[in-house]
Design a protein around this motif. Structure first.
Motif, mmCIF file in Angstrom:
data_model
loop_
_atom_site.group_PDB
_atom_site.id
_atom_site.type_symbol
_atom_site.label_atom_id
_atom_site.label_comp_id
_atom_site.label_asym_id
_atom_site.label_seq_id
_atom_site.Cartn_x
_atom_site.Cartn_y
_atom_site.Cartn_z
ATOM 1 N N ALA A 381 0.838 -1.201 0.000
ATOM 2 C CA ALA A 381 0.000 0.000 0.000
ATOM 3 C C ALA A 381 0.876 1.256 0.000
ATOM 4 O O ALA A 381 0.624 2.207 -0.747
ATOM 5 C CB ALA A 381 -0.925 -0.014 1.216
ATOM 6 N N SER A 384 2.209 2.178 -3.260
ATOM 7 C CA SER A 384 1.255 2.719 -4.229
ATOM 8 C C SER A 384 1.352 4.240 -4.308
ATOM 9 O O SER A 384 0.854 4.840 -5.256
ATOM 10 C CB SER A 384 -0.168 2.302 -3.864
ATOM 11 O OG SER A 384 -0.561 2.956 -2.685
ATOM 12 N N VAL A 391 3.971 -0.705 -6.930
ATOM 13 C CA VAL A 391 3.025 -1.658 -6.318
ATOM 14 C C VAL A 391 3.324 -3.069 -6.803
ATOM 15 O O VAL A 391 3.381 -4.019 -6.021
ATOM 16 C CB VAL A 391 1.565 -1.287 -6.677
ATOM 17 C CG1 VAL A 391 0.615 -2.426 -6.332
ATOM 18 C CG2 VAL A 391 1.151 -0.028 -5.958
ATOM 19 N N TRP A 638 -1.699 -8.091 -2.654
ATOM 20 C CA TRP A 638 -2.167 -6.988 -3.501
ATOM 21 C C TRP A 638 -3.630 -6.659 -3.180
ATOM 22 O O TRP A 638 -4.010 -5.495 -3.078
ATOM 23 C CB TRP A 638 -2.042 -7.370 -4.986
ATOM 24 C CG TRP A 638 -0.708 -7.081 -5.596
ATOM 25 C CD1 TRP A 638 0.037 -5.951 -5.425
ATOM 26 C CD2 TRP A 638 0.040 -7.922 -6.499
ATOM 27 N NE1 TRP A 638 1.194 -6.040 -6.159
ATOM 28 C CE2 TRP A 638 1.225 -7.237 -6.833
ATOM 29 C CE3 TRP A 638 -0.191 -9.167 -7.065
ATOM 30 C CZ2 TRP A 638 2.191 -7.759 -7.703
ATOM 31 C CZ3 TRP A 638 0.761 -9.678 -7.927
ATOM 32 C CH2 TRP A 638 1.933 -8.987 -8.234
ATOM 33 N N ALA A 641 -3.797 -4.951 0.144
ATOM 34 C CA ALA A 641 -3.216 -3.602 0.098
ATOM 35 C C ALA A 641 -4.270 -2.630 -0.417
ATOM 36 O O ALA A 641 -4.423 -1.517 0.087
ATOM 37 C CB ALA A 641 -1.990 -3.586 -0.810
ATOM 38 N N LYS A 642 -5.012 -3.085 -1.422
ATOM 39 C CA LYS A 642 -6.092 -2.258 -1.966
ATOM 40 C C LYS A 642 -7.150 -2.008 -0.881
ATOM 41 O O LYS A 642 -7.584 -0.878 -0.668
ATOM 42 C CB LYS A 642 -6.727 -2.969 -3.166
ATOM 43 C CG LYS A 642 -7.804 -2.162 -3.857
ATOM 44 C CD LYS A 642 -8.619 -3.034 -4.804
ATOM 45 C CE LYS A 642 -9.553 -3.966 -4.050
ATOM 46 N NZ LYS A 642 -10.429 -4.754 -4.887
ATOM 47 N N HIS A 658 -4.919 4.674 -4.514
ATOM 48 C CA HIS A 658 -5.927 3.620 -4.680
ATOM 49 C C HIS A 658 -5.933 3.088 -6.098
ATOM 50 O O HIS A 658 -6.007 1.877 -6.322
ATOM 51 C CB HIS A 658 -7.307 4.155 -4.308
ATOM 52 C CG HIS A 658 -8.394 3.124 -4.397
ATOM 53 N ND1 HIS A 658 -9.433 3.218 -5.298
ATOM 54 C CD2 HIS A 658 -8.574 1.967 -3.721
ATOM 55 C CE1 HIS A 658 -10.210 2.157 -5.162
ATOM 56 N NE2 HIS A 658 -9.721 1.387 -4.207
ATOM 57 N N ALA A 661 -3.182 0.789 -6.501
ATOM 58 C CA ALA A 661 -3.415 -0.473 -5.792
ATOM 59 C C ALA A 661 -4.421 -1.343 -6.531
ATOM 60 O O ALA A 661 -4.333 -2.578 -6.503
ATOM 61 C CB ALA A 661 -3.888 -0.193 -4.368
ATOM 62 N N ASP A 665 -4.153 -5.251 -7.637
ATOM 63 C CA ASP A 665 -5.172 -6.252 -7.343
ATOM 64 C C ASP A 665 -5.595 -6.990 -8.611
ATOM 65 O O ASP A 665 -5.778 -8.210 -8.598
ATOM 66 C CB ASP A 665 -6.374 -5.558 -6.703
ATOM 67 C CG ASP A 665 -7.466 -6.537 -6.335
ATOM 68 O OD1 ASP A 665 -7.119 -7.654 -5.892
ATOM 69 O OD2 ASP A 665 -8.650 -6.210 -6.502
#
Lengths: 705, 705
Positions: A381, A384, A391, A638, A641-642, A658, A661, A665
């Protein structure tokens, strides 16, 4: 006293408990009309997938069983009942998958409805449905094995060596279903998910789980197909394989005694000279010990499940964790007692315990590396802030580092088991790791049910309070699903290891002279090719998701346009077509990876001799294990983290962090839900194919060279 | 007739040719004041890095050589000259790196200036400078080996077995430098590059290679540090290791004869019974054959180099390719003749040929998977239409699939070599692959020179025509650099394989009873840990780049602010500080990976016995090889996918597809320039550490257990 009756009784208890849970879930209110509709659509979609899968599967099963049957007349060491065992294994695995899917798709709306009442009510419903799957797997697993064993050994009069060898057919059958459920299911779930998101969230800007999105049902179905049926079949296979491998190794002792192969005897039971061999009753006890331990695990699991269902705890995560610990401690205590009672020594028990503990450690390590509350996911995170590239790099790094603990755990468990209890111990450590599968699978399968409940509460507009509760259930489900993945990988690795050792020992026991020295270039060639296969398998599986998702994207775009879904509230999308597309594509795209997994061991066995085949198996298990952990943990980290950012950190939803991230993802999704789990199947399937087909390979080599 | 004098003569010819090329580059015009300034700054930076590296290295070399020297008095089978060989190996490798850096940093401005004249002039200068490095490596390689061998064997009177064992010290010395140059250099080059880009291109919006960017010189230095010194040291190591391994295996025969170990003899020379052994002269011929073949390779390489320098072709890429093919065909023809002349049979020649061809195939496969003109990189470019996530996924897939050809090439070459010519043949196939290193390293090292020339022509504002020419040179340099990376990985793998076989054979020859059966859990444990190490190594190397790049970012930001560089034209940035930061960080961050590579084999050897050590080596080579190809090719393909878009496809520069592709490139950069190449070092270093330290490990085990 002959305790062997305990085994089928334990299996039946598991099934009865599963039935009890099934009806207790069923009697819950399924909610209002809208919820029932949604739940029905998901169930129908899931059943449609299973039906299509079965159509392909039946052909596969018939072809293979006929081939095995024919081979049994021409090839030494292949018996005709192997094809029967194969069919039964496939059937049992399919039945557990079917039960699991039925109850999971029935429980989703009921979980949402139960959450209206209270959080613990929702938890209880979702977890009960997961436990139905868990109990069916362990129940049918032990019943299948013991019934076939008694049938072949006592009824048809095959020796215990032959009988356990025939049982590998059962494992092979389970493998075949697992392949379809895990690989096909993995492709299904991600293509539906990515397809739904790409057009819905990204292009049209409608929220996730919006009922206007034609792929939304396919997406929900996918959660069940991948995480319930796929996970269940995967672990059913590990469960039965580990038991059968242990039985086969013990049975081999009777053969080694008559061959006076002291060296190998010592490797299997370091204390063989205290056994007054040949002592057939004692050997029989060793053969059945893994089944006794499994029954102990079943009883312990039932108690673990009851802890969750009747517990009044407010913390969902700790309720689930406690159930695992209760089952684990009970299994450890009772397992020690039964081992002592059956064979009058405890070394094998320590081996089993080592496996059990290693499984827990692997699960906890997965939790550490993927949870949004821990440093690794948070470091992603943080990365990011400097954009998507960092990331990705950070996620890859986390995944790679996360391989240390599982590898060391398996190595240490294996060494403890081997040093205390020989190869028998190594196989038994796999049985130990999987002994509490009844409850650990329940925590896994709970995840997709909670996820679906969350989706339904969203789609049916059930209000903020219910949504918050289902969100809470779902969040814990994500964690347990990640842990479950780690556990599934670890148990696949140790099971495959047990199978490979069984392969080597069986080959030696049957008198094939196979050179397995690392200084043999045949072996090294096999090792290199084996090490490569997981890379190829992952690339193909990921490519399959891409192609299938693309087909879905086109369909969703087409439906948006045709039915004017985004503007016209009255039109309803054609969910079924999307389900069909995912189903057909998934089954089509899995053909190539399947063929690779099944055919490579046979070809390598013929070209590079069984020596090369040994190398192939060891190579594929070592990189397969590593890549699976790497991909699953990168993907999980991942994802979380999002979620960490979405819960308000680093700028929260919509920030540039975001967005970065989200890219992580998206990359991680096929890693953790398709490629990673598929590798479990690859390594086990190749081992079991080698075990079943070894006599045929040897026969062909005799003809050619 | 004793031909052994040919070996040092061949080495001296290589060095004389290198000197000739050096002075022919030097006499070219270095361009105007501005260009000389830039070139000087790059040279000073490069030399500063080397100087700092040497400071750390000297300590390392002294400590290890003293330890080896002391050990030689206490441990059987370690002789005191090993420490001398170690020092000489380190020294020779350092000298080649130094020469290569000097000429490369001298040639950059001269290449740009030469391009004013014509494209082929520029090519000739850049390629000549690369050839200086290539010729120094092969010249010093054979001279070092033959002189030490004669010194120990003829002068000090050690047996040929002992003498070749001592030579592993030479390889170990080369390994140590390679570790610093490749891993440290890899961290340096990427931290400078990423640091320069992140603040310059992304934050400040100034173009690449803008002289206002304080990190721009560090970035240029990095190209030399990583791709010249790093690549050179890496291949110097492979080159000498492969020769020494072949010599050691042949020498072992004299020992096996007295021990009457027929089984092993047959594995080394399948035709051993025709040799009328003990026939010391014949054994000696086999020992020296790899050196003769290397000399043939040197002569062929010189002719290949001349083809480029005096060729008048307009197509840069085909000129380079032709030089390789000329050298290859000459080596094949002359190699066959000399083999027949020396040992009166051709089987070892076929083995060598198999290696040579496998090397070419691996290079071409790398070109296919990374070139922007081919489907794989274009498929990544296509994927950029749907954003960065699909770029990453597609790139990972391409990298994974690209492992097939190199793995199969190495396996097939190994099997051909083994079946025709035993283990001697396997080692000789590595010698064959590396035989034309004189010219193939020239094409590799040409790349960074062309890159620098392009940077200088940009910074010095040399006008459009010159820039277009240097761009053309640079573009081809990127392709050859990618091919060079593939070749370096392949040769590292086959060299490591030769070393492992030598390790096993030596251990057996020296009478250590090492069980290397795949059914031994010690070995399997080692295999698992070994398979894991490359993952950890990659994660650490990538993490090191991240940390070092972050330090650079802070410095560049600070300088932009302090000197007001973006607005005030008169202020000059402090390039030196940036160079210093990269240098210090790179050397600091490589400590942990270094320790892992050196210490793990020793610890595993002691804890899991030499059996586990054998597994460790085989595990690390199999995943190390795979991961290296995967990372290098993914990185190269991402890079070229971006370039493909930049050349006007899919919306060109600035489009959203381009932005997505840039993210892919950023992820790929540390993969292809740091982590991937570092793995070459890991697998070779661990093998050579095991070879050198095996007697010590055995001695410690004897004490402990």
């Amino acid at each position: 006293m002959d305790l062997s009756i305990l085994v089928p009784v334990g299996g039946i208890i598991a099934l009865l408990f599963a039935a009890f849970l099934y009806f207790s879930v069923k009697k819950q209110s399924p909610g209002n009309q809208k919820m029932m509709e949604l739940s029905n659509a998901i169930r129908e979609g899931a059943m449609a997938f299973l039906k299509s899968e079965y159509k392909v599967l039946i052909i596969f099963v018939i072809v293979v069983s006929v081939l095995l049957f024919i081979a049994s007349f021409f090839v030494q060491n292949i018996e005709w009942p192997t094809s029967i065992a194969f069919i039964v294994g496939a059937l049992f695995s399919a039945v557990t998958g079917n039960i699991g899917m039925r109850v999971a798709t029935m429980a989703n709306a009921r979980t949402a409805e139960g959450s209206k009442n209270s959080l613990s009510k929702g938890l209880s419903v979702a977890f009960s449905s997961g436990a139905v799957m868990g109990m069916s797997v362990v129940g049918l697993g032990v019943i299948g094995i013991i019934c076939l064993f008694i049938l072949f050994n006592n009824f048809f009069g095959f020796s215990i060596v032959t009988s356990t060898n025939i049982l590998f057919g059962f494992g092979f059958g389970a493998s075949s279903i697992a392949l379809f459920a895990r690989v096909g299911g993995g492709i299904y779930t991600k293509s539906a998910d990515v397809g739904a998101d790409l057009v819905g969230k990204v292009e049209a800007g409608i929220p996730e789980d919006d009922p206007r999105n034609p792929a939304v049902i396919a997406d929900q179905v996918g959660d069940n197909v991948g995480d319930v049926a796929g996970m269940g079949a995967d672990l059913f296979e590990s469960y039965v394989d580990s038991i059968i491998a242990t039985m086969a190794i013990a049975a081999l002792v009777s053969l080694l005694i008559s061959a006076e192969n002291v060296g190998l005897l010592e490797e299997i039971f370091p204390w063989y000279d205290t056994l007054n061999l040949p002592n057939l009753e004692m050997i029989n006890n060793y053969v059945l010990l893994p089944l006794y331990i499994s029954v102990i695990g079943i009883i312990s699991s039932i108690i673990g499940v009851l802890v969750v269902i009747y517990g009044k705890g407010k913390n969902v995560y700790s309720a689930l964790r406690n159930s695992l610990f209760v089952a684990m401690i009970l299994t450890a205590v009772l397992g020690g007692i039964i081992t002592w009672y059956i064979i009058n020594r405890l070394e094998p028990f320590y081996a089993m315990l080592a496996g059990l503990i290693a499984g827990i450690i692997i699960g906890l390590s997965t939790e550490y590396y993927t949870s949004e509350k821990r440093k690794p996911a948070q470091s992603i995170a943080e990365a990011s802030k400097t954009g998507p590239a960092t990331v990705i790099i950070q996620g890859l790094q986390v995944g790679m580092i996360s391989t240390i603990i599982p590898i060391i755990a398996v190595v240490v468990a294996m060494m403890i088991a081997y040093l205390l209890s020989g190869f028998y111990g190594v196989a038994l450590s796999a049985v130990g790791m999987l002994s509490i599968l009844g409850v650990s699978l329940a925590t896994d399968c709970y995840g997709p049910v909670a996820d679906n409940a969350q989706g339904i509460s969203e789609m049916a507009g059930m209000g903020k309070e219910v949504r918050e509760r289902t969100e809470q259930l779902d969040a814990v489900g994500n964690t347990t699903a990640a842990m479950g993945k780690g556990f599934a990988i670890g148990s696949a690795a140790i099971t495959a290891l047990a199978l490979i050792f069984t392969f080597i020992l069986t080959a030696e026991g049957l008198g094939y002279k196979i050179n397995l020295s690392l200084s043999d270039p045949y072996l090294v060639s096999g090792l290199f090719i084996g090490a490569m296969l997981p890379f190829i398998f992952v690339a193909l599986a990921t490519g399959a998701v891409g192609k299938a998702a693309y087909a879905m994207v086109e369909e969703v775009r087409y439906q948006f346009d045709k039915f004017d879904l985004l503007k016209n509230d009255k039109n309803k999308p054609d969910y079924e077509r999307c389900v069909k597309i995912s189903t057909n594509r998934a089954l089509k795209e899995m053909i190539l990876p399947t063929l690779i997994a099944v055919i490579t061991p046979i070809i390598v066995g013929i070209v590079l001799k069984p020596t090369g085949l040994g190398g192939l198996l060891m190579g594929s298990i070592s990189t397969g294990f590593l890549l699976a952990i790497f991909l699953a943990n990168s993907g999980g980290a991942w994802d979380n983290a999002k979620k960490y950012i979405e819960s308000g950190n680093l700028g929260g939803k919509g920030s540039s962090a975001h967005k970065a991230a989200v890219i992580g993802d998206t990359v991680g999704d096929p890693c953790k839900d398709t490629s990673g789990p598929s590798l479990n199947i690859l390594i086990k399937l190749m081992s079991i194919v080698s075990l079943v087909f070894l006599p045929i390979i040897i026969a062909i080599i005799d003809i050619i060279y």
